[in-house]
Design a protein around this motif. Structure first.
Motif, PDB file in Angstrom:
ATOM      1  N   ILE A   1      11.824   5.869  10.866  1.00  0.00           N
ATOM      2  CA  ILE A   1      13.049   6.149  11.608  1.00  0.00           C
ATOM      3  C   ILE A   1      13.876   7.206  10.882  1.00  0.00           C
ATOM      4  N   GLY A   2      14.220   8.273  11.607  1.00  0.00           N
ATOM      5  CA  GLY A   2      15.076   9.326  11.084  1.00  0.00           C
ATOM      6  C   GLY A   2      16.373   9.390  11.861  1.00  0.00           C
ATOM      7  N   LEU A   3      17.506   9.365  11.163  1.00  0.00           N
ATOM      8  CA  LEU A   3      18.831   9.304  11.779  1.00  0.00           C
ATOM      9  C   LEU A   3      19.559  10.639  11.647  1.00  0.00           C
ATOM     10  N   VAL A   4      20.233  11.030  12.735  1.00  0.00           N
ATOM     11  CA  VAL A   4      21.101  12.215  12.729  1.00  0.00           C
ATOM     12  C   VAL A   4      22.488  11.775  13.219  1.00  0.00           C
ATOM     13  N   PRO A   5      23.425  11.511  12.303  1.00  0.00           N
ATOM     14  CA  PRO A   5      24.776  11.125  12.728  1.00  0.00           C
ATOM     15  C   PRO A   5      25.588  12.361  13.113  1.00  0.00           C
ATOM     16  N   THR A   6      26.295  12.327  14.240  1.00  0.00           N
ATOM     17  CA  THR A   6      27.111  13.454  14.673  1.00  0.00           C
ATOM     18  C   THR A   6      28.398  12.942  15.306  1.00  0.00           C
TER      19      THR A   6
ATOM     20  N   ASP B   1      14.928   5.143   7.674  1.00  0.00           N
ATOM     21  CA  ASP B   1      14.186   5.545   6.485  1.00  0.00           C
ATOM     22  C   ASP B   1      14.789   6.803   5.884  1.00  0.00           C
ATOM     23  N   LEU B   2      15.327   7.654   6.732  1.00  0.00           N
ATOM     24  CA  LEU B   2      15.952   8.889   6.256  1.00  0.00           C
ATOM     25  C   LEU B   2      17.082   9.261   7.190  1.00  0.00           C
ATOM     26  N   ALA B   3      18.004  10.079   6.671  1.00  0.00           N
ATOM     27  CA  ALA B   3      19.121  10.571   7.475  1.00  0.00           C
ATOM     28  C   ALA B   3      19.358  12.024   7.117  1.00  0.00           C
TER      29      ALA B   3
ATOM     30  N   PRO C   1      18.499   2.014   0.935  1.00  0.00           N
ATOM     31  CA  PRO C   1      17.121   2.531   0.900  1.00  0.00           C
ATOM     32  C   PRO C   1      16.921   3.635   1.932  1.00  0.00           C
ATOM     33  N   VAL C   2      17.726   4.685   1.797  1.00  0.00           N
ATOM     34  CA  VAL C   2      17.735   5.777   2.774  1.00  0.00           C
ATOM     35  C   VAL C   2      17.531   7.096   2.029  1.00  0.00           C
ATOM     36  N   GLU C   3      16.578   7.893   2.482  1.00  0.00           N
ATOM     37  CA  GLU C   3      16.406   9.243   1.946  1.00  0.00           C
ATOM     38  C   GLU C   3      17.415  10.160   2.633  1.00  0.00           C
ATOM     39  N   VAL C   4      18.265  10.822   1.841  1.00  0.00           N
ATOM     40  CA  VAL C   4      19.256  11.743   2.389  1.00  0.00           C
ATOM     41  C   VAL C   4      18.673  13.153   2.363  1.00  0.00           C
ATOM     42  N   VAL C   5      18.581  13.772   3.525  1.00  0.00           N
ATOM     43  CA  VAL C   5      18.006  15.111   3.668  1.00  0.00           C
ATOM     44  C   VAL C   5      19.136  16.089   3.953  1.00  0.00           C
ATOM     45  N   GLY C   6      19.347  17.035   3.058  1.00  0.00           N
ATOM     46  CA  GLY C   6      20.313  18.097   3.282  1.00  0.00           C
ATOM     47  C   GLY C   6      19.640  19.266   3.987  1.00  0.00           C
ATOM     48  N   VAL C   7      20.160  19.653   5.136  1.00  0.00           N
ATOM     49  CA  VAL C   7      19.551  20.705   5.957  1.00  0.00           C
ATOM     50  C   VAL C   7      20.363  21.992   5.797  1.00  0.00           C
ATOM     51  N   PRO C   8      19.696  23.127   5.558  1.00  0.00           N
ATOM     52  CA  PRO C   8      20.425  24.386   5.331  1.00  0.00           C
ATOM     53  C   PRO C   8      21.373  24.743   6.467  1.00  0.00           C
ATOM     54  N   ILE C   9      22.416  25.501   6.119  1.00  0.00           N
ATOM     55  CA  ILE C   9      23.409  25.951   7.085  1.00  0.00           C
ATOM     56  C   ILE C   9      22.744  26.826   8.149  1.00  0.00           C
ATOM     57  N   VAL C  10      23.111  26.599   9.386  1.00  0.00           N
ATOM     58  CA  VAL C  10      22.690  27.470  10.485  1.00  0.00           C
ATOM     59  C   VAL C  10      23.853  28.401  10.801  1.00  0.00           C
ATOM     60  N   ARG C  11      23.564  29.696  10.843  1.00  0.00           N
ATOM     61  CA  ARG C  11      24.609  30.707  11.023  1.00  0.00           C
ATOM     62  C   ARG C  11      24.390  31.500  12.308  1.00  0.00           C
ATOM     63  N   ALA C  12      25.483  31.998  12.862  1.00  0.00           N
ATOM     64  CA  ALA C  12      25.403  32.970  13.939  1.00  0.00           C
ATOM     65  C   ALA C  12      24.885  34.288  13.365  1.00  0.00           C
ATOM     66  N   GLU C  13      24.533  35.210  14.233  1.00  0.00           N
ATOM     67  CA  GLU C  13      23.972  36.475  13.777  1.00  0.00           C
ATOM     68  C   GLU C  13      24.920  37.228  12.848  1.00  0.00           C
ATOM     69  N   ASP C  14      26.222  37.041  13.017  1.00  0.00           N
ATOM     70  CA  ASP C  14      27.192  37.740  12.175  1.00  0.00           C
ATOM     71  C   ASP C  14      27.530  36.970  10.904  1.00  0.00           C
ATOM     72  N   GLY C  15      26.837  35.861  10.653  1.00  0.00           N
ATOM     73  CA  GLY C  15      27.006  35.121   9.411  1.00  0.00           C
ATOM     74  C   GLY C  15      27.899  33.905   9.485  1.00  0.00           C
TER      75      GLY C  15
END
Length: 283
Positions: A24-29, A144-146, A169-183
């Motif tokens: 199970i992978g969780l995405v809190p928003t 299992d991860l978030a 017991p949760v693996e924390v995954v840091g996801v890189p920043i998503v940017r617009a074309e202008d940064g």
């Protein structure tokens, strides 16, 4: 994709997934989803075979005078985007579901040190609200991860310490920043910007890049940061902070620090923008 709003149904759905041996992978928003959120779903999809998301505008992490009443709520569009991205289950509770007694006497979670300073200084109580709702979601989902975005770098550090200190017991995954074309780093609050402000907003990222480059060339930290703050003010921002911290724990940098992170927060019109960049300091 299945959408649930109550805890009992959520637990039944998750129990069935576990019986099937699914990871199970969780995405809190908080909803109002953009491509940055969908990158979190994609990261969860790569690492798990049952992807779950939550949409909850958490009152505990908004301070007095902040934008909870006007925070954009786009549940129908969000549900469609999650389904297309391959999310299996959405939990979209009302406030009364997670806080049946209200928030005044709610048990809260404090994460010391890493939550202090930076956004913690400018938004008192914010990270306690984050830590409380994330703890609640971890208890409800038992993932299992978030996956969390790296734009909110201090939040990510708070959650990593929360997980370590409370032995989740949760693996924390840091996801890189998503940017617009202008940064510009993608954020739900970018929608508050006028057309003129949106055109100016990428200068926050450009300033961070200039300060990073100066630091990596050996410019004194105090001078590089002073120049960066002056540049932001010249560009019409009202800076909250521009600071350099150790990358792994957000402690103060020292002469032997090599991996650091440059963090900035600034107001532009009605929006408070945040961003960060990794910095490799010279020997």
């Amino acid at each position: 994709m299945h959408t649930v709003t109550d805890i009992a149904t959520l637990r039944e759905s998750l129990a069935e997934a576990r019986r099937q041996g699914r990871r199970i992978g969780l995405v809190p928003t908080m909803g109002n989803l953009h491509d940055g959120h969908l990158a979190l779903v994609a990261a969860a999809r790569e690492r798990a075979d049952y992807v779950v998301a939550s949409i909850f505008v958490n009152p505990l992490q908004f301070g007095a005078g902040e934008d909870i009443a006007s925070y954009p709520r786009t549940l129908d569009e969000d549900r469609a985007r999650l389904a297309r991205a391959g999310c299996d289950l959405l939990f979209a509770p009302g406030h009364e579901t997670l806080y049946p007694q209200g928030t005044t006497a709610q048990t809260t979670v404090q994460v010391p040190e890493v939550s202090e300073g930076l956004c913690g200084a400018n938004r008192p109580g914010h990270f306690s609200g984050v830590a409380t709702v994330v703890s609640m979601l971890f208890n409800l989902f038992q993932p299992d991860l978030a996956c969390f975005g790296s734009k909110d770098f201090q939040q990510l550090a708070v959650i990593r310490k929360l997980v370590a200190d409370l032995h989740f017991p949760v693996e924390v995954v840091g996801v890189p920043i998503v940017r617009a074309e202008d940064g510009l780093a993608l954020s739900s609050r970018n929608g508050y910007l006028s057309a003129e402000q949106r055109a100016r907003a990428p200068r926050l990222y450009a300033t961070l890049c200039q300060v990073r480059d100066a630091l990596e060339r050996g410019t004194a930290r105090e001078e590089a940061l002073r120049q960066g703050l002056a540049r932001l003010a010249e560009d019409g921002f009202k800076p909250d902070y521009l600071e350099l911290r150790r990358y792994d724990d957000l402690a103060a940098v020292s002469d032997d620090t090599r991996m650091a992170v440059l963090l900035g927060a600034a107001h532009l019109g009605p929006a408070r923008l945040i961003d960060n960049l990794a910095v490799t300091l010279p020997h």
